[in-house]
Design a protein around this motif. Structure first.
Motif, short mmCIF file in Angstrom:
data_model
loop_
_atom_site.label_atom_id
_atom_site.label_comp_id
_atom_site.label_asym_id
_atom_site.label_seq_id
_atom_site.Cartn_x
_atom_site.Cartn_y
_atom_site.Cartn_z
N GLN A 241 2.14 11.89 42.98
CA GLN A 241 3.29 12.60 43.53
C GLN A 241 3.42 12.31 45.03
OE1 GLN A 241 3.06 16.86 43.16
NE2 GLN A 241 5.26 17.14 43.48
N VAL A 242 4.60 11.86 45.43
CA VAL A 242 4.86 11.53 46.82
C VAL A 242 5.70 12.62 47.45
CG1 VAL A 242 5.84 9.82 48.40
CG2 VAL A 242 4.75 9.07 46.27
N ASN A 243 5.20 13.19 48.54
CA ASN A 243 5.92 14.24 49.25
C ASN A 243 6.18 13.82 50.69
OD1 ASN A 243 5.79 16.14 47.03
ND2 ASN A 243 3.61 16.37 47.52
N GLN A 244 7.38 14.12 51.18
CA GLN A 244 7.73 13.78 52.56
C GLN A 244 7.68 15.02 53.44
OE1 GLN A 244 11.70 12.24 53.17
NE2 GLN A 244 11.15 11.25 55.10
N ASP A 245 7.03 14.87 54.56
CA ASP A 245 6.95 15.96 55.54
C ASP A 245 8.28 16.03 56.30
OD1 ASP A 245 6.50 17.59 57.78
OD2 ASP A 245 4.36 17.11 57.79
N TYR A 251 4.78 10.56 54.72
CA TYR A 251 4.60 10.81 53.29
C TYR A 251 3.12 11.10 52.99
CZ TYR A 251 9.28 8.89 52.58
OH TYR A 251 10.65 8.67 52.62
N SER A 252 2.92 11.97 52.00
CA SER A 252 1.58 12.23 51.47
C SER A 252 1.61 11.98 49.97
CB SER A 252 1.16 13.68 51.76
OG SER A 252 2.04 14.59 51.12
N ILE A 253 0.48 11.48 49.44
CA ILE A 253 0.42 11.13 48.01
C ILE A 253 -0.68 11.99 47.34
CG2 ILE A 253 0.01 9.29 46.35
CD1 ILE A 253 0.92 7.31 48.45
#
Length: 257
Positions: A241-245, A251-253
């Motif tokens: 899951q890729v999330n953008q700050d 991005y964090s995975i």
């Protein structure tokens, strides 16, 4: 020729004779078809030479030899230089008329003639002539028009019209970042230039849309590559899951089963 004769190693004379025979045969064939082949080759050569000649003629039509102008100006009096300026300005007006009548190629030639007359001691007038020639060439050769705008800006670094004109040419040539930089320069010189400010905002939106599209395409390609790499391990990019700050844009995975 007997089988014994076939097994013998040929003498030097025989080898030479055989080679000479082949050469003679080739020469006869070449001579038979020489006219057609030569004609075809000549047509190809003529076409290439013509294309090269056209490019040279285009350069010659536009080229301004500053060194020759400098040498000429050194031998002129102030009065003579003023007279040449008036001739150049008269040509500029003639070119403007041609441009208004949509005779762009003729206008470009007249502006070039004016540039070859106008003394170098009048950089602002020369900048106008280069900018006008850019406008005339914008429907003929966009890259050359951009170069003329650049010359105008070099001669007059605060010439707003040249920046505006080059910005539009850059945009037409899909060079959005360069177009935006020119508009930013205009606003540095005149912060109250509302049209430039509006066009800068529109360009920035286009650039953002382009960058988002490129980013989406890049992520899709990375996803395809990731699936190829992960497949032997029984995994896919769906396991990550890729999330953008929102604050940093980074991005964090995170791994998920």
């Amino acid at each position: 020729m007997s089988s014994d004769r076939k097994n013998e190693i040929p003498s030097n004379e025989e080898v030479i004779e055989e080679l000479t025979k082949n050469l003679k045969d080739s020469a006869i064939k070449t001579d038979s078809f020489g006219n057609d082949e030569t004609h075809s080759f000549s047509e190809s050569d003529t076409e290439a030479d013509s294309h090269s000649k056209d490019e040279t003629e285009i350069r010659d039509v536009d080229y301004i030899e500053d060194d020759l102008l400098k040498e000429r100006d050194e031998n002129l009096s102030e009065e003579e230089k003023r007279e040449l300026l008036q001739k150049a300005l008269s040509l500029k007006n003639e070119g403007n008329t041609k441009f208004k009548n949509q005779e762009h190629e003729e206008a470009s030639k007249i502006y070039t003639e004016a540039l070859r007359i106008c003394p170098l001691m009048f950089p602002n007038y020369r900048a106008i002539l280069f900018s006008n020639r850019a406008a005339a060439k914008s429907t003929i050769h966009i890259e050359s028009a951009i170069q003329d705008c650049t010359r105008a800006i070099e001669l007059d670094p605060v010439y707003l019209k040249a920046y505006i004109r080059r910005s539009k040419l850059f945009e037409r040539n899909d060079k959005l970042d360069e177009a935006l930089e020119d508009l930013k320069k205009v606003l540095e010189i005149d912060r109250n230039y509302t049209e430039a400010a509006y066009n800068a905002r529109v360009l920035q939106e286009k650039i953002n849309e382009r960058n988002e599209k490129l980013k989406t395409e890049m992520m899709a390609k990375l996803k395809d590559l990731g699936n190829i790499v992960l497949k032997p391990f029984g995994l896919s990019t769906q396991n990550f899951q890729v999330n953008q700050d929102p604050n940093t844009g980074g991005y964090s995975i995170n791994f998920k089963q």
